[in-house]
Design a protein around this motif. Structure first.
Motif, PDB file in Angstrom:
ATOM      1  N   ARG A 387      11.050   2.388  -3.060  1.00  0.00           N
ATOM      2  CA  ARG A 387      10.460   1.387  -3.938  1.00  0.00           C
ATOM      3  C   ARG A 387       9.912   0.180  -3.162  1.00  0.00           C
ATOM      4  O   ARG A 387       8.970  -0.475  -3.589  1.00  0.00           O
ATOM      5  N   THR A 388      10.520  -0.112  -2.023  1.00  0.00           N
ATOM      6  CA  THR A 388      10.122  -1.305  -1.264  1.00  0.00           C
ATOM      7  C   THR A 388       8.809  -1.127  -0.511  1.00  0.00           C
ATOM      8  O   THR A 388       8.261  -2.104  -0.004  1.00  0.00           O
ATOM      9  N   TYR A 389       8.301   0.088  -0.424  1.00  0.00           N
ATOM     10  CA  TYR A 389       7.069   0.311   0.340  1.00  0.00           C
ATOM     11  C   TYR A 389       5.833  -0.115  -0.464  1.00  0.00           C
ATOM     12  O   TYR A 389       5.616   0.349  -1.587  1.00  0.00           O
ATOM     13  N   ASP A 390       5.042  -0.965   0.128  1.00  0.00           N
ATOM     14  CA  ASP A 390       3.749  -1.346  -0.432  1.00  0.00           C
ATOM     15  C   ASP A 390       2.724  -0.375   0.136  1.00  0.00           C
ATOM     16  O   ASP A 390       2.176  -0.590   1.220  1.00  0.00           O
ATOM     17  N   LEU A 391       2.484   0.708  -0.573  1.00  0.00           N
ATOM     18  CA  LEU A 391       1.647   1.763  -0.026  1.00  0.00           C
ATOM     19  C   LEU A 391       0.176   1.365   0.043  1.00  0.00           C
ATOM     20  O   LEU A 391      -0.551   1.843   0.910  1.00  0.00           O
ATOM     21  N   GLN A 392      -0.260   0.498  -0.842  1.00  0.00           N
ATOM     22  CA  GLN A 392      -1.637   0.010  -0.770  1.00  0.00           C
ATOM     23  C   GLN A 392      -1.830  -0.770   0.523  1.00  0.00           C
ATOM     24  O   GLN A 392      -2.809  -0.577   1.258  1.00  0.00           O
ATOM     25  N   GLY A 393      -0.873  -1.656   0.828  1.00  0.00           N
ATOM     26  CA  GLY A 393      -0.951  -2.424   2.062  1.00  0.00           C
ATOM     27  C   GLY A 393      -0.814  -1.554   3.295  1.00  0.00           C
ATOM     28  O   GLY A 393      -1.522  -1.760   4.296  1.00  0.00           O
ATOM     29  N   LEU A 394       0.074  -0.564   3.242  1.00  0.00           N
ATOM     30  CA  LEU A 394       0.249   0.336   4.378  1.00  0.00           C
ATOM     31  C   LEU A 394      -1.002   1.168   4.621  1.00  0.00           C
ATOM     32  O   LEU A 394      -1.381   1.420   5.771  1.00  0.00           O
ATOM     33  N   ALA A 395      -1.655   1.594   3.538  1.00  0.00           N
ATOM     34  CA  ALA A 395      -2.874   2.386   3.683  1.00  0.00           C
ATOM     35  C   ALA A 395      -3.963   1.595   4.394  1.00  0.00           C
ATOM     36  O   ALA A 395      -4.757   2.159   5.158  1.00  0.00           O
ATOM     37  N   VAL A 396      -3.990   0.297   4.171  1.00  0.00           N
ATOM     38  CA  VAL A 396      -4.985  -0.549   4.836  1.00  0.00           C
ATOM     39  C   VAL A 396      -4.664  -0.693   6.320  1.00  0.00           C
ATOM     40  O   VAL A 396      -5.556  -0.666   7.178  1.00  0.00           O
ATOM     41  N   LYS A 397      -3.398  -0.828   6.649  1.00  0.00           N
ATOM     42  CA  LYS A 397      -2.978  -1.062   8.032  1.00  0.00           C
ATOM     43  C   LYS A 397      -2.994   0.200   8.879  1.00  0.00           C
ATOM     44  O   LYS A 397      -3.301   0.161  10.075  1.00  0.00           O
ATOM     45  N   ALA A 398      -2.622   1.351   8.273  1.00  0.00           N
ATOM     46  CA  ALA A 398      -2.439   2.575   9.048  1.00  0.00           C
ATOM     47  C   ALA A 398      -3.771   3.150   9.525  1.00  0.00           C
ATOM     48  O   ALA A 398      -4.771   3.124   8.810  1.00  0.00           O
ATOM     49  N   GLN A 399      -3.768   3.669  10.754  1.00  0.00           N
ATOM     50  CA  GLN A 399      -4.957   4.350  11.263  1.00  0.00           C
ATOM     51  C   GLN A 399      -5.188   5.646  10.490  1.00  0.00           C
ATOM     52  O   GLN A 399      -6.305   5.952  10.078  1.00  0.00           O
ATOM     53  N   LEU A 400      -4.121   6.419  10.332  1.00  0.00           N
ATOM     54  CA  LEU A 400      -4.141   7.629   9.509  1.00  0.00           C
ATOM     55  C   LEU A 400      -2.853   7.655   8.703  1.00  0.00           C
ATOM     56  O   LEU A 400      -1.779   7.435   9.259  1.00  0.00           O
ATOM     57  N   LEU A 401      -2.944   7.941   7.412  1.00  0.00           N
ATOM     58  CA  LEU A 401      -1.756   8.000   6.566  1.00  0.00           C
ATOM     59  C   LEU A 401      -1.761   9.312   5.800  1.00  0.00           C
ATOM     60  O   LEU A 401      -2.682   9.593   5.028  1.00  0.00           O
ATOM     61  N   LEU A 402      -0.724  10.131   6.047  1.00  0.00           N
ATOM     62  CA  LEU A 402      -0.551  11.376   5.298  1.00  0.00           C
ATOM     63  C   LEU A 402       0.603  11.194   4.336  1.00  0.00           C
ATOM     64  O   LEU A 402       1.741  10.956   4.735  1.00  0.00           O
TER      65      LEU A 402
END
Length: 416
Positions: A387-402
């Motif tokens: 629940r603590t993961y901000d996936l929208q923010g992580l998607a912006v930061k990550a080079q590749l996200l699977l």
């Protein structure tokens, strides 16, 4: 000091049961052959350290003294039954618990098995051990019943109080004695015809989950191959008000409840002339392939972006088997990590519930700054959606996200 309840086995079944019993006002003890500190009870278990401290403050106490088992009205066996190397359920802990209890078993005690077992475990395996060790007769001198565990770790909607309990006793009186106990913990008690029916209910519920997840995992592979968004397909399908229940794919199937197929039945399946559960065997095969499929997708993604798995920096997000809990039992994360290491990848991980993590005896570095780690990794692999993961923010930061859980916003990441 006499107690209402002894919980034998303080793992993923026993501790939540103790918590429910204490909340219902029952004087409860927990028995284990080895001493358990509060920290140990709260480590990687079904209850958080805070919940364990609250439980102990409310009066729950643990003991290593088997004599305490002779001073209880009800004893519930919650010993673990993991899969052995032969893929059969290992009932040794249940046998140890039964022998220990039998030595101190008193007349009129109610004994209940919650540990997972085969149809027939209560009558054909547990009963002889209790009778031989105590000199008492089940159904006459003490009550014996089975009630398969239904606790779902991390489920905020359903707990012991509002989850019906299925009970099958050796005799009608045994069933009623067990029903009287569980009636203090839950709103509804469901009486099965006998222990075998109760045990088979647990088997059906577990196999149902694994078979349906396997279907979704196969659909995930198919939909990727034909360029269809499975997550949108599931969203649409679950609007059907009948005939469909939504399950979702993932990198594998974790948890304590293993599917039971003929290989697990230890002489009751093919060897006894019974009909093999082919669907369950196939489900195991499909679900067991998913970690390898995830590795394949990782390697393909890296290759498409001009990188090799060898030397790639890979960040694993979420290594537990369910979201928002610390329990790692059966989590596919460890197999996936091991296979990435075999390919020569450099791993880090992040999980808010797991402060330290090892793979094949080697510690995996933990990312302190999640966004920095995602930005620095060649590939970020979401294995569990906490629940603590901000996936929208992580998607912006990550080079590749699977994303293996379909949790990211549409178009924000590559999905399983």
């Amino acid at each position: 000091m006499p107690a209402d309840l002894a919980v034998i086995g303080l793992g993923h079944i026993g501790l939540p049961l103790a918590e429910a019993a204490v909340a219902a006002g029952l004087n409860t003890i927990g028995y284990a052959p080895e001493p358990h500190t509060a920290a140990a009870l709260g480590a990687d278990g079904p209850l958080s350290p805070t919940e364990v401290r609250r439980l102990l403050t409310a009066g729950f106490r643990t003991t290593t003294d088997p004599a305490a088992l002779g001073r209880v009205r009800t004893a519930v066996i919650c010993a673990p039954t993991p899969l052995g190397e032969d893929r059969a359920l290992d009932l040794r802990a249940v046998a140890d618990a039964a022998r220990t209890l039998a030595t101190h078993l008193r007349p009129h005690t109610t004994v209940i098995l919650e540990s997972a077992g085969y149809p027939g475990t209560t009558e054909e395996f547990l009963r002889p051990l209790l009778e031989q060790g105590s000199g008492l007769t089940a159904g006459r001198d003490f009550h014996l019943a089975c009630s398969p565990a239904r606790y779902d770790p991390g489920n905020r909607r359903y707990g012991h109080a509002n989850t019906p309990k299925v009970i099958g006793g050796l005799t009608p009186a045994c069933t009623e004695a067990a029903a009287a106990f569980y009636g203090r913990l839950t709103d509804k008690v469901v009486r099965a015809r006998g222990p075998k029916e109760a045990e088979t209910t647990g088997l059906l519920e577990t196999n149902y989950r694994h078979v349906n997840i396997a279907l979704m995992n196969e659909m995930a592979v198919l939909c990727h191959d034909i360029d269809v968004d499975l997550w949108d397909v599931i969203r649409c399908a679950e609007t059907k008000p009948f005939g469909f229940q939504a399950f979702r794919p993932g990198p594998g199937v974790g948890g304590h409840a293993a599917p039971v197929d003929p290989h697990h039945l230890a002489g009751r399946g093919r060897a006894s002339g019974g009909h093999p559960l082919r669907m369950v065997e196939l489900a195991q095969e499909v679900n067991g392939r998913m970690p390898r499929y995830v590795i394949q997708r990782c390697a393909t993604l890296l290759n498409e972006h001009g990188k090799s798995a060898r030397g790639a920096r890979v960040l694993l997000l979420g290594v537990t088997y369910k979201p928002d809990i610390a329990d790692q039992e059966g989590s596919p994360a460890r197999e996936i990590a091991a296979r990435l290491l075999e390919l020569g990848a450099h791993l880090t991980y992040h999980d808010p519930h797991v402060p330290r993590w090892q793979v094949r005896g080697r510690p995996v570095p933990r990312a302190d700054s999640l966004y920095e780690a995602a930005a620095g990794a060649d590939l970020t692999l979401l294995l569990q959606h906490h629940r603590t993961y901000d996936l929208q923010g992580l998607a912006v930061k990550a080079q590749l996200l699977l994303d293996t859980r379909g949790a990211t916003p549409t178009g924000a990441a590559y999905r399983l």
